[in-house]
Design a protein around this motif. Structure first.
Motif, PDB file in Angstrom:
ATOM      1  N   PRO A 105     -12.704  10.640   9.602  1.00  0.00           N
ATOM      2  CA  PRO A 105     -12.307  11.420   8.430  1.00  0.00           C
ATOM      3  C   PRO A 105     -11.389  10.612   7.514  1.00  0.00           C
ATOM      4  CG  PRO A 105     -12.085  12.736  10.420  1.00  0.00           C
ATOM      5  CD  PRO A 105     -12.358  11.329  10.867  1.00  0.00           C
ATOM      6  N   ASN A 106     -11.419  10.952   6.237  1.00  0.00           N
ATOM      7  CA  ASN A 106     -10.572  10.252   5.267  1.00  0.00           C
ATOM      8  C   ASN A 106      -9.089  10.414   5.566  1.00  0.00           C
ATOM      9  OD1 ASN A 106     -12.631   9.171   3.620  1.00  0.00           O
ATOM     10  ND2 ASN A 106     -12.922  11.151   2.642  1.00  0.00           N
ATOM     11  N   VAL A 107      -8.710  11.534   6.197  1.00  0.00           N
ATOM     12  CA  VAL A 107      -7.295  11.743   6.461  1.00  0.00           C
ATOM     13  C   VAL A 107      -6.780  10.764   7.512  1.00  0.00           C
ATOM     14  CG1 VAL A 107      -7.514  13.499   8.289  1.00  0.00           C
ATOM     15  CG2 VAL A 107      -5.554  13.568   6.707  1.00  0.00           C
ATOM     16  N   VAL A 108      -7.655  10.318   8.415  1.00  0.00           N
ATOM     17  CA  VAL A 108      -7.267   9.259   9.360  1.00  0.00           C
ATOM     18  C   VAL A 108      -7.183   7.928   8.611  1.00  0.00           C
ATOM     19  CG1 VAL A 108      -7.869   8.038  11.478  1.00  0.00           C
ATOM     20  CG2 VAL A 108      -8.320  10.495  11.280  1.00  0.00           C
ATOM     21  N   GLY A 109      -8.169   7.711   7.739  1.00  0.00           N
ATOM     22  CA  GLY A 109      -8.115   6.502   6.919  1.00  0.00           C
ATOM     23  C   GLY A 109      -6.869   6.454   6.068  1.00  0.00           C
ATOM     24  N   LEU A 110      -6.360   7.618   5.658  1.00  0.00           N
ATOM     25  CA  LEU A 110      -5.145   7.668   4.843  1.00  0.00           C
ATOM     26  C   LEU A 110      -3.950   7.099   5.598  1.00  0.00           C
ATOM     27  CD1 LEU A 110      -3.911   8.725   2.134  1.00  0.00           C
ATOM     28  CD2 LEU A 110      -3.349  10.822   3.376  1.00  0.00           C
ATOM     29  N   ALA A 111      -3.845   7.413   6.885  1.00  0.00           N
ATOM     30  CA  ALA A 111      -2.742   6.886   7.688  1.00  0.00           C
ATOM     31  C   ALA A 111      -2.817   5.363   7.759  1.00  0.00           C
ATOM     32  CB  ALA A 111      -2.784   7.493   9.089  1.00  0.00           C
ATOM     33  N   VAL A 112      -4.014   4.842   7.978  1.00  0.00           N
ATOM     34  CA  VAL A 112      -4.188   3.386   8.045  1.00  0.00           C
ATOM     35  C   VAL A 112      -3.974   2.771   6.668  1.00  0.00           C
ATOM     36  CG1 VAL A 112      -5.845   1.545   8.554  1.00  0.00           C
ATOM     37  CG2 VAL A 112      -5.707   3.555  10.036  1.00  0.00           C
ATOM     38  N   GLN A 113      -4.433   3.467   5.636  1.00  0.00           N
ATOM     39  CA  GLN A 113      -4.226   3.003   4.263  1.00  0.00           C
ATOM     40  C   GLN A 113      -2.740   2.880   3.962  1.00  0.00           C
ATOM     41  OE1 GLN A 113      -6.673   4.870   1.053  1.00  0.00           O
ATOM     42  NE2 GLN A 113      -4.716   5.484   0.222  1.00  0.00           N
ATOM     43  N   GLU A 114      -1.928   3.831   4.432  1.00  0.00           N
ATOM     44  CA  GLU A 114      -0.493   3.733   4.196  1.00  0.00           C
ATOM     45  C   GLU A 114       0.094   2.511   4.890  1.00  0.00           C
ATOM     46  OE1 GLU A 114       3.713   5.886   5.252  1.00  0.00           O
ATOM     47  OE2 GLU A 114       2.032   7.217   4.778  1.00  0.00           O
ATOM     48  N   MET A 115      -0.363   2.237   6.104  1.00  0.00           N
ATOM     49  CA  MET A 115       0.120   1.046   6.798  1.00  0.00           C
ATOM     50  C   MET A 115      -0.142  -0.212   5.967  1.00  0.00           C
ATOM     51  SD  MET A 115      -1.128   1.716  10.706  1.00  0.00           S
ATOM     52  CE  MET A 115      -1.012   3.329  11.498  1.00  0.00           C
ATOM     53  N   LEU A 116      -1.353  -0.303   5.415  1.00  0.00           N
ATOM     54  CA  LEU A 116      -1.702  -1.462   4.599  1.00  0.00           C
ATOM     55  C   LEU A 116      -0.863  -1.498   3.331  1.00  0.00           C
ATOM     56  CD1 LEU A 116      -3.421  -3.855   3.683  1.00  0.00           C
ATOM     57  CD2 LEU A 116      -5.217  -2.234   3.005  1.00  0.00           C
ATOM     58  N   GLN A 117      -0.714  -0.362   2.667  1.00  0.00           N
ATOM     59  CA  GLN A 117       0.036  -0.326   1.413  1.00  0.00           C
ATOM     60  C   GLN A 117       1.511  -0.647   1.622  1.00  0.00           C
ATOM     61  OE1 GLN A 117      -0.982   3.656   0.268  1.00  0.00           O
ATOM     62  NE2 GLN A 117      -2.792   3.041  -0.880  1.00  0.00           N
ATOM     63  N   SER A 118       2.097  -0.143   2.696  1.00  0.00           N
ATOM     64  CA  SER A 118       3.494  -0.472   2.990  1.00  0.00           C
ATOM     65  C   SER A 118       3.643  -1.942   3.338  1.00  0.00           C
ATOM     66  CB  SER A 118       4.005   0.375   4.157  1.00  0.00           C
ATOM     67  OG  SER A 118       4.127   1.726   3.804  1.00  0.00           O
ATOM     68  N   SER A 119       2.636  -2.487   3.997  1.00  0.00           N
ATOM     69  CA  SER A 119       2.704  -3.883   4.424  1.00  0.00           C
ATOM     70  C   SER A 119       2.667  -4.832   3.238  1.00  0.00           C
ATOM     71  CB  SER A 119       1.541  -4.205   5.365  1.00  0.00           C
ATOM     72  OG  SER A 119       1.631  -3.453   6.550  1.00  0.00           O
ATOM     73  N   ASN A 120       1.781  -4.550   2.279  1.00  0.00           N
ATOM     74  CA  ASN A 120       1.683  -5.396   1.090  1.00  0.00           C
ATOM     75  C   ASN A 120       0.930  -4.610   0.026  1.00  0.00           C
ATOM     76  OD1 ASN A 120       0.918  -7.343  -0.908  1.00  0.00           O
ATOM     77  ND2 ASN A 120       1.201  -8.981   0.592  1.00  0.00           N
ATOM     78  N   LEU A 121       1.656  -4.009  -0.890  1.00  0.00           N
ATOM     79  CA  LEU A 121       1.060  -3.104  -1.860  1.00  0.00           C
ATOM     80  C   LEU A 121       0.036  -3.820  -2.738  1.00  0.00           C
ATOM     81  CD1 LEU A 121       1.041  -0.222  -2.988  1.00  0.00           C
ATOM     82  CD2 LEU A 121       2.823  -0.918  -4.582  1.00  0.00           C
ATOM     83  N   GLY A 122       0.382  -4.998  -3.232  1.00  0.00           N
ATOM     84  CA  GLY A 122      -0.546  -5.718  -4.099  1.00  0.00           C
ATOM     85  C   GLY A 122      -1.839  -6.071  -3.391  1.00  0.00           C
ATOM     86  N   PHE A 123      -1.752  -6.531  -2.169  1.00  0.00           N
ATOM     87  CA  PHE A 123      -2.931  -6.885  -1.385  1.00  0.00           C
ATOM     88  C   PHE A 123      -3.793  -5.656  -1.109  1.00  0.00           C
ATOM     89  CE2 PHE A 123      -4.625  -7.653   3.037  1.00  0.00           C
ATOM     90  CZ  PHE A 123      -5.641  -8.512   2.655  1.00  0.00           C
ATOM     91  N   SER A 124      -3.155  -4.504  -0.916  1.00  0.00           N
ATOM     92  CA  SER A 124      -3.884  -3.285  -0.555  1.00  0.00           C
ATOM     93  C   SER A 124      -4.810  -2.795  -1.658  1.00  0.00           C
ATOM     94  CB  SER A 124      -2.895  -2.161  -0.203  1.00  0.00           C
ATOM     95  OG  SER A 124      -2.301  -1.600  -1.369  1.00  0.00           O
TER      96      SER A 124
END
Length: 591
Positions: A105-124
């Motif tokens: 589900p997209n809501v699980v992807g959202l959690a992983v997406q936040e990890m990526l965005q917090s890690s490096n916003l520009g790269f995300s």
């Protein structure tokens, strides 16, 4: 400088104790994404983003992306990172299994997406925009286009971009001048697009551009816009890469923030015309592009949450390390986290970040139901909820991010004002969020116009009914009566604001922003109270986990210190726009 730690526990709490992920996992298409499977996936994602991506944030910001000999050069710190992201499967987590995705589900992807965005916003931003291209093609692409592009995009071997803006056409897309001339079964695309995020790079095998352009006989305005697929490299019938298309980057912008993301000026058709493939029907490009745009707006809203989380973690780390002054009850010189005003700032950062996260999770949870629930009525209701919440997620969460990242600098004091600590980067990165994918002024107009006035308040009425039902349930916890009373008052303020809106529709432009912030603030208070109730249930059941105590305290801080802003928002709404429009254009000149 602090090391980023993913808030796994927060994700699991929202999924399983606030939004009932177990019921979502039972919907058609999600059977393999059980709560147990999610519980095993998130820790693996946490390791990857904490260890591989997060350390790239500051060095990639310092070096930035550049155009060198006609090619985009990404920062050295990012070299080799994207292939690891693809190999680990994180780009494909929520992708359609038919095209190589994992089908979560997209809501699980959202959690992983936040990890990526917090890690490096520009790269995300590259995987984020690629997901938007996938969404648009999945909805409107032909079967042949889906077969040609989706599997490569979902797995991350190809990236995608969105090409709307031109020097003379920003928000006013009806002014787009890029041309599309029919050439047999294809079109020749020519024109210039600006501010194209990750418009080009050398780390994926291909870049698939979705381009808005106008055919020669198209009518003026938005009804004359069509959408085209323009690949960097043409694709053979067997799916292999063919020759280079007539599209190239001619500049990489020098920006305030998100330096690791190459924001390109793209030239199409300089050598005769870039080959493009029409998506859907001519003249419907703006409708198609908005599918991608709305997905991007939800993602950008969560970027506000993600960068705020990173700023908050660094501020907490610094406040515990920095020793200054004396505090009653603390022996010797005290770490500044013991000072009440520093504690105020940290609590505000924490509360606003958690509020935004709950709002974003709510929207994506509804989105998953809108696509996968077997009951048509439930799908329709969830789709309406997503439409209503999208401008709130994009608008409120990104406004919050500017405030939160600014507070992060303030906690650091003078050390926050120098680049070496990294605190300033979060604020610089956050500043783009209220601007791109539709400015927050556009979000406010959308919320007050399309989402309130146009549907005669039906969406707001449904939202209010859901809040009222939850308040009755939350009210069963006597310990939380102060929260329910505060949210009930906020709901009343929203209703008063809506009454003014319906009574003065001609003033919508002037009062839209305050109306959006009033409702966003109130919805966030509701969701934090809902979270507090879930936490209180665990505490009453005998849990000694301090996480639950923290959730209650954070919700209480929000209703005590942030929610009172509603009074000012409502007063501003009721004052109308006379004061806003009192001066003429000439009056703004310096006397």
């Amino acid at each position: 400088m602090t090391v980023y730690k993913t808030p796994e526990k927060e994700f699991n709490f929202l999924l399983n104790e606030v939004f009932d992920y177990a019921s979502l996992a039972q919907l058609p298409g999600f059977e393999d994404a059980s709560p147990e499977m999610v519980a095993s996936v998130l820790p693996e994602a946490a390791k990857f983003f904490e260890q591989i991506v997060a350390p790239t944030n500051q060095p990639s910001d310092q070096q930035g992306s550049k155009l060198v000999d006609g090619k985009v050069k990404i920062p050295d710190a990012l070299e080799g990172v994207y292939p690891q992201l693809v190999e680990a499967g994180w780009t494909a987590l929520s992708g359609d299994a038919e095209y190589g995705g994992a089908g979560f589900p997209n809501v699980v992807g959202l959690a992983v997406q936040e990890m990526l965005q917090s890690s490096n916003l520009g790269f995300s931003l590259m995987p984020m925009l690629t997901q938007g291209v996938v969404h648009a093609l999945d909805l409107y692409g032909s079967d042949e286009q889906k077969q040609t592009y989706l599997s490569h995009l979902i797995t991350g071997h190809w990236s995608g971009t969105m090409n709307l803006t031109e020097p003379q056409a920003g928000t006013d897309l009806g002014a787009v001048q890029t041309k599309a001339v029919r050439n047999g079964d294809t079109y020749l695309i020519s024109g210039q697009k600006i501010y194209i995020t990750w418009g080009d790079q050398e780390i994926t095998e291909n870049v698939i551009h979705l381009v808005l352009a106008r055919t020669p006989d198209a009518p003026e305005g938005v009804k004359g816009i069509s959408m085209f697929i323009v690949p960097k490299y043409l694709v053979n019938a067997d799916g292999s890469i063919a020759e280079r298309n007539d599209v190239k980057p001619v500049n990489v912008e020098h920006k305030l923030g998100i330096h690791s993301s190459p924001t390109c000026t793209m030239m199409f058709g300089e050598a005769g015309g870039a080959t493009g493939y029409l998506v859907g029907e001519e003249g419907k490009g703006l409708v198609y592009m908005f599918a991608m745009m709305n997905a991007a707006r939800l993602a950008v809203g969560h970027q506000g949450v993600a960068v705020s989380e990173r700023a908050y973690q660094q501020a907490v780390w610094y406040a515990r390390e920095r020793v200054q002054g004396a505090v009653q009850g603390v022996d010797g010189r005290a770490a500044i986290i013991h000072h009440a005003d520093v504690r105020r700032m940290l609590m505000q950062m924490r509360a606003m970040t958690e509020a935004g996260r709950a709002l974003s999770f709510k929207a994506i949870f509804e989105e998953d139901r809108s696509f996968n629930h077997p009951d048509e009525a439930v799908r329709a209701a969830s789709a309406k909820a997503v439409e209503l919440l999208t401008p709130l997620v994009k608008g409120w969460c990104t406004e919050m991010a500017m405030e939160t990242t600014s507070l992060g600098i303030q906690v650091h004091g003078g050390m926050g004002f120098v680049e070496e600590t990294g605190a300033a980067q979060f604020m610089r990165d956050a500043r783009i969020l209220p601007i791109y994918e539709g400015t927050n002024g556009i979000q406010a107009l959308d919320f007050i116009g399309r989402k309130t006035l146009r549907d005669a308040g039906q969406g707001m009425t449904a939202l209010a009914a859901e809040i009222q039902a939850d308040l009755a349930e939350i009210g069963q916890h006597s310990e939380l009566h102060d929260l329910t009373a505060a949210v009930a008052e906020a709901l009343s303020q929203c209703q008063q604001g809506a009454e003014y809106v319906f009574g003065h529709p001609q003033e919508a432009g002037g009062i839209a922003y305050n109306y959006m912030m009033l409702v966003g603030n109130s919805v966030c208070a509701w969701l934090l109270a809902k979270s507090a109730a879930a936490a209180q249930t665990a505490l009453n059941a005998g849990s000694s986990d301090r996480f639950y105590r923290q959730k209650v305290a954070t919700a209480r801080f929000f209703v005590q210190q942030v929610l009172p802003r509603n009074g000012a928002y409502l007063a501003a709404i009721k004052s109308g726009q006379d004061g806003i429009m009192a001066l003429t254009e000439e009056d703004f000149e310096v006397a």
